[in-house]
Design an enzyme around this catalytic site. Structure first.
Site, PDB file in Angstrom:
ATOM      1  NE  ARG A 549      -2.475  -0.714   3.570  1.00 44.23           N
ATOM      2  CZ  ARG A 549      -3.128  -0.266   4.637  1.00 44.23           C
ATOM      3  NH1 ARG A 549      -4.339   0.264   4.466  1.00 44.23           N
ATOM      4  NH2 ARG A 549      -2.568  -0.290   5.815  1.00 44.23           N
ATOM      5  CB  SER A 610       6.697  -6.344   6.884  1.00 38.59           C
ATOM      6  OG  SER A 610       5.914  -5.185   6.853  1.00 38.59           O
ATOM      7  CG  ASP A 664       4.987  -5.934   9.630  1.00 38.87           C
ATOM      8  OD1 ASP A 664       4.372  -6.813   8.997  1.00 38.87           O
ATOM      9  OD2 ASP A 664       5.953  -6.178  10.373  1.00 38.87           O
TER      10      ASP A 664
HETATM   11  C1  G6P Z   1      -1.383  -4.752   7.875  1.00 43.54           C
HETATM   12  C2  G6P Z   1      -0.200  -3.834   8.061  1.00 43.54           C
HETATM   13  C3  G6P Z   1       1.012  -4.361   7.357  1.00 43.54           C
HETATM   14  C4  G6P Z   1       1.273  -5.786   7.808  1.00 43.54           C
HETATM   15  C5  G6P Z   1       0.074  -6.596   7.552  1.00 43.54           C
HETATM   16  C6  G6P Z   1       0.277  -7.980   8.060  1.00 43.54           C
HETATM   17  O1  G6P Z   1      -1.846  -4.698   6.623  1.00 43.54           O
HETATM   18  O2  G6P Z   1      -0.500  -2.573   7.538  1.00 43.54           O
HETATM   19  O3  G6P Z   1       2.122  -3.575   7.632  1.00 43.54           O
HETATM   20  O4  G6P Z   1       2.392  -6.297   7.149  1.00 43.54           O
HETATM   21  O5  G6P Z   1      -1.035  -6.079   8.222  1.00 43.54           O
HETATM   22  O6  G6P Z   1      -0.839  -8.729   7.778  1.00 43.54           O
HETATM   23  P1  G6P Z   1      -1.026  -9.543   6.442  1.00 43.54           P
HETATM   24  O7  G6P Z   1      -2.089 -10.501   6.773  1.00 43.54           O
HETATM   25  O8  G6P Z   1      -1.444  -8.584   5.425  1.00 43.54           O
HETATM   26  O9  G6P Z   1       0.265 -10.221   6.167  1.00 43.54           O
HETATM   27  C1  BGC Z   2       9.183 -10.721   8.871  1.00 44.91           C
HETATM   28  C2  BGC Z   2       8.938  -9.630   9.909  1.00 44.91           C
HETATM   29  C3  BGC Z   2       7.524  -9.133   9.798  1.00 44.91           C
HETATM   30  C4  BGC Z   2       6.567 -10.287   9.884  1.00 44.91           C
HETATM   31  C5  BGC Z   2       5.134  -9.868   9.779  1.00 44.91           C
HETATM   32  C6  BGC Z   2       8.123 -11.773   8.996  1.00 44.91           C
HETATM   33  O1  BGC Z   2       8.285 -12.695   7.976  1.00 44.91           O
HETATM   34  O2  BGC Z   2      10.438 -11.295   9.082  1.00 44.91           O
HETATM   35  O3  BGC Z   2       9.823  -8.596   9.717  1.00 44.91           O
HETATM   36  O4  BGC Z   2       7.292  -8.271  10.849  1.00 44.91           O
HETATM   37  O5  BGC Z   2       6.838 -11.219   8.864  1.00 44.91           O
HETATM   38  O6  BGC Z   2       4.862  -9.286   8.590  1.00 44.91           O
END
Ligand code: G6P
Ligand code: BGC
Ligand code: BGC
Length: 924
Positions: A549, A610, A664
């Site tokens: 995003r 992330s 994140d």
């Molecule tokens: C939200 C946050 C992201 C995060 C994500 C993890 O969308 O804004 O920064 O990485 O959650 O969840 P997801 O299920 O999208 O991996």
């Molecule tokens: C990454 C982290 C991140 C997490 C959640 C992991 O695979 O190593 O940096 O915070 O995923 O997105």
């Protein structure tokens, strides 16, 4: 006891000698007998009314709605399919209650070959009256002793024999081997059994009697055994009808019509328990004073009224009451009654059968009456025979009305007007009363003319049918054992979770000290959570979750406004070159700026990235390794802020001021911290999983300074990469890890996060299919396809409402043919995998909050955890399981979980805003 004498008829209930209120008193003997016979005559209209009323009660009970208790119970029996005929093996059947005061033990060998039958070996035991009316334990011990006696002479080794318990009484069944007795019927009245699980009572008795090698795997109502005993070639029979000492029927109902079952497909066998049908409106007009007397003097007055007009236990008694009545009126036996006529239950079914049999001439009837100690006159025999015929004919007609109600129900439930159906019949009344079936058949044809009904006598009283159900139950029990064995490693104990918590604490301490640890404990250079004084417009990027995003975040006194756009990161870009990836990111930014009218503006930018980065500052982060399906080249070991800036440079004419790179978890903590200053932990459970928290700087060896705090990105996804989780890792975890693009890495993440749970489930389903436990052992191409079982399926399947329907819909989309048992097992697999994930996550959070509590030397810590991630947010039970595990393992921490509304993009903007504010202050 002269029951007629003791009728205790009140005034208005018909003067002595006049059995029926308001009916003219017959003047002579034959009239008096005629009058009695007339009372047992049931009209077509009355039969139809019974049919309609019974159908009404059946449908009311199926709907399971609140309101007056329906007259019939409609009990699901957990038998979902009629036999395949492939069942094989030796099975023991213990029959209790079908044939009154006798218990039967059989050994049935199923060959699994159509038409090839082995004669069952069986033995009957008479149950003493005092056992039928005594303590329940005595009855079950008696049954276990009979079983032991039978097995002692059985030529087949009785090691590991499966037993089917045919228990012919109304029971609430909650499984093929779990059934609670509702109430006794038919001359049984043992104490301490009603409301109990009769399978457990039998298992306890078998243990007490030291009978070894017997496994009770199924409890079956005799009607079900009768239906299932139907030869596949003949049937399949979809109705089981028993008229023995008692009466009842079962039939195959569409599962979707059975409210108590959460099923929308397939059929399920329902035991109607029509013996308790007692709708006064329908039954009242056909009940005679003799019926009421019989009921009044029975063991269960007011109950089983319908059964007492049909069941073999009662037909003899009805005849006795009529004969006693007529004898007292001087109409029969010269007005002499006898001890037989006086004593309840003295005229048995076999007596009535013999006397009623048209081929049995007056002489035979005479002989039977003499055996009963009566001294009949020649005319008596003919009257007595007519009384027997009247009583039995009515029984057959009433039974027909009930069966016709079942046929109407089948027409409704299958939306079929013309119904062709096979009815399996069983019970002494059928065997002894040749006329019973013919009257039944004729009356059914009258009441259900559109139904083509074939009556199939059950060959051995349903023993084979019970063995069939036992075979199915044994197969399901074996499958259940294999399922439990497969899922056992996923069922973590409190001790195991506490061990994970302790290991994580140890790894955190080592990581903070820079010692070898699977937890890198990365300083993030975020020293404070927002204090609300932040202001300005910021660009934010959010890369690493399900969606990429780009956001515009406006921070004002009035709060934070966000406008954002989701862009996809195709797998070829996520796993292509680093340059391609960052160019793609910049393309998205430019597109966003254009759409937001920001082109040419150089707003401070916060980059939520992330992935594990070693940061040397807020705007410097060396990517340690990719995770979660990313594998862009030439990025690991690079400063991703530089990579972004280079990409911006490559795309001339774009001005961007990258101020901060945040994980994140940090973005989520900051985003929630803006609303709740107690939020000092950030948790992500999405595609990946991770946690950050505010650590005391004195504990962070790699960053100078002893005062204040710094947010530490634990990167707990890699916890266990040093093998410290091997004791918990299962064969399925290893399979998922091996098949991943980063084998050996992110082991903790691969047991918890959304990218992997579906795959773990898929591997377990493949394993259970290979064991023949699921999908009849048929492996399908689809299920062999990686990532075909999405983690979101777990959330859908485990949703409380409609669970089994969801399972079906999802798995049928995957082209998997499944039975309802399969559906239940898939649901359990999903529950086991997601529960373990949530508990492990909870153990991790417990380690973090306990660390903070101890850091601050607090007795009790109140803290909030900001959470984001699709799995945590969408799974129906994940969040509550995490919270429960934290309460269990960190009882001195009061933890509030705050679901982040705006994602970590807002957090990144706030980190940027704090950085800008601090930078401004140092500049002034
Ligand atoms: C939200 C946050 C992201 C995060 C994500 C993890 O969308 O804004 O920064 O990485 O959650 O969840 P997801 O299920 O999208 O991996
Ligand atoms: C990454 C982290 C991140 C997490 C959640 C992991 O695979 O190593 O940096 O915070 O995923 O997105
Ligand atoms: C019981 C039923 C049984 C029937 C025939 C009734 O008394 O309630 O469960 O099927 O008798 O044996």
């Amino acid at each position: 006891m002269d029951s007629i004498g003791s009728l205790g008829l009140q005034q208005g209930e018909g003067a002595p000698g006049c059995p029926q209120e308001g009916l003219p008193c017959p003047s002579n003997s034959s009239e008096m007998v005629q009058e009695c016979l007339r009372q047992f005559t049931v009209t077509g209209a009355q039969l139809r009314q019974i049919q309609t009323s019974l159908l009404g009660s059946m449908e009311q009970a199926l709907r399971g709605r609140a309101g007056p208790a329906p007259a019939v119970r409609m009990l699901p029996t957990y038998v979902g399919s009629t036999p395949h005929g492939t069942e094989q093996g030796d099975f023991v059947v213990l029959e209790l209650g079908a044939t009154g005061a006798s218990l039967r033990v059989l050994c049935v060998t199923l060959t699994g070959i159509e038409g090839h039958k082995v004669e069952p070996r069986s033995r009957e035991f008479v149950i003493p009256q005092e056992v039928m009316l005594g303590p329940g334990q005595q009855l079950f011990d008696f049954a276990a002793r009979c079983l032991s006696e039978f097995l002692a002479v059985l030529p087949v080794g009785n090691q590991g024999l499966q037993l089917g318990f045919s228990f012919s009484f109304p029971c609430h069944q909650t499984g093929l081997d779990k059934s609670t007795l509702i109430s006794w019927t038919k001359g049984f009245k043992c104490s301490d059994v009603e409301g109990q699980d009769v399978v457990q009572l039998l298992r306890d008795a078998i243990q007490r009697q030291g009978v070894h090698g017997i496994d009770v795997v199924a409890v079956v109502n005799d009607t079900v055994g009768t239906m299932m005993g139907c030869e596949p070639g003949v049937g399949p029979c979809e109705v089981g009808l028993v008229v023995d000492t008692g009466t009842n029927a079962c039939y195959m109902e569409e599962a979707r019509h059975v409210a108590v079952l959460d099923e929308d497909r397939g059929r399920v066998c329902i035991s109607i328990e029509w013996g308790s049908f007692s709708d006064e409106g329908a039954l009242g007009p056909v009940q005679t004073v003799f019926d009421r007397t019989l009921d009044h003097e029975s063991l269960n007055p007011g109950a089983q009224r319908f059964e007492k007009m049909i069941g073999g236990l009662y037909l003899g008694e009805l005849v006795r009451l009529v004969l006693a009545h007529l004898a007292q009126r001087g109409v029969l036996f010269g007005g002499h009654t006898s001890p037989v006529l006086q004593s309840q239950g003295s005229i048995l079914l076999e007596h009535v059968a013999e006397m009623e049999d048209p081929s049995a001439g007056a002489a035979r009837v005479h002989a039977v009456l003499q055996d009963l100690g009566l001294n009949p006159k020649p005319s008596d025999a003919e009257w007595v025979q007519r009384v027997c015929v009247a009583v039995c004919t009515r029984a057959a007609q009433l039974c027909a009305a009930a069966l016709a109600a079942v046929l109407s129900r089948l027409q409704h439930s299958r939306e079929q007007q013309a119904l062709q159906i096979a009815v399996a019949t069983g019970g002494q009344v059928f065997e002894r009363h040749p006329r019973f079936l013919s009257v039944l058949r004729e009356t059914v044809m009258l009441l259900a003319p559109d139904c083509d009904v074939s009556f199939i006598p059950s060959v051995d009283g349903g023993g084979r049918g019970v063995a069939m159900v036992t075979a199915v139950a044994a197969r399901l029990a074996a499958h259940r054992r294999l399922l439990e064995e497969t899922l056992a490693p996923f069922r973590l104990t409190r001790e195991q979770l506490a061990a994970v918590q302790a290991q994580m604490r140890e790894a955190m301490a080592k990581g903070l000290q820079g010692e070898a640890s699977s937890l890198r404990m990365l300083p993030t250079y975020v020293r404070a959570t927002p204090d609300g004084s932040e202001r300005g417009d910021f660009l934010a990027l959010d890369l690493g979750g399900t969606n990429f995003r780009v956001l515009l975040v406006r921070v004002t006194a009035g709060g934070v406004q966000i406008s954002s756009q989701i862009y996809s990161i195709p797998e070829c870009v996520a796993q292509g070159s680093g340059q391609q990836l960052f160019d793609h990111i910049v393309d998205c930014i430019v597109d966003f700026q254009q759409k937001q009218g920001l082109s040419g503006q150089s707003l401070p930018l916060g980059f939520t990235f992330s992935f594990p980065c070693r940061q040397m500052g807020l705007d410097q982060g060396i990517l340690l390794n990719w995770t979660k399906g990313f594998k862009a080249s030439d990025c690991e070991g690079q400063d991703v802020v530089c990579l972004l800036r280079e990409a911006i440079r490559r795309r001339q004419a774009v001005e961007l001021n990258v101020v901060a790179i945040v994980n994140d978890t940090v973005g989520t903590m900051m985003s929630c911290g803006y609303e709740d200053p107690r939020c000092e932990v950030g948790l992500i459970v999405g595609t990946g999983t991770n946690v950050c928290y505010m650590e005391e700087l004195r504990n962070v060896a790699s960053v100078d300074g002893d005062s204040g705090q710094m947010c530490i990105n634990t990167e707990w996804g890699a916890f266990g990469d040093d093998g410290s989780l091997s004791m918990l890792s299962t064969y399925f975890d290893a399979s998922v890890d091996q098949a991943s693009i980063n084998p050996g890495k992110q082991r903790f993440e691969k047991m918890i996060s959304g990218m992997y749970l579906g795959e773990i489930v898929r591997h377990i389903l493949l394993h259970l299919t290979s064991l023949g436990v699921l999908f009849r052992g048929q492996q399908t191409q689809r299920l062999q396809t990686r990532d075909i079982f999405k983690t979101k399926f777990l959330s859908e399947i485990e949703s409380d409402s409609l669970a089994l329907r969801q399972v079906r819909a999802i798995l049928e989309d995957l082209g998997l043919p499944l039975t309802s048992d399969d559906a239940l097992m898939v649901l359990e697999v999903c529950q086991a995998v997601s529960q373990r994930a949530a508990q492990l996550c909870g153990a991790g959070v417990a380690a973090v909050v306990e660390k903070i509590r101890e850091n601050r030397g607090l007795e009790e810590l109140t803290i909030s955890v900001g959470v984001d991630g699709t799995l945590y947010k969408l799974h129906p039970h994940f969040s509550s399981l995490v919270a429960a595990t934290v309460r269990e393992l960190a009882p001195r921490c009061v933890v509030t979980f705050l679901q982040s509304e705006d994602g970590s993009g807002k957090g990144a903007a706030l980190v940027t805003a704090v950085a800008c504010r601090l930078a401004q202050r140092t500049r002034v």
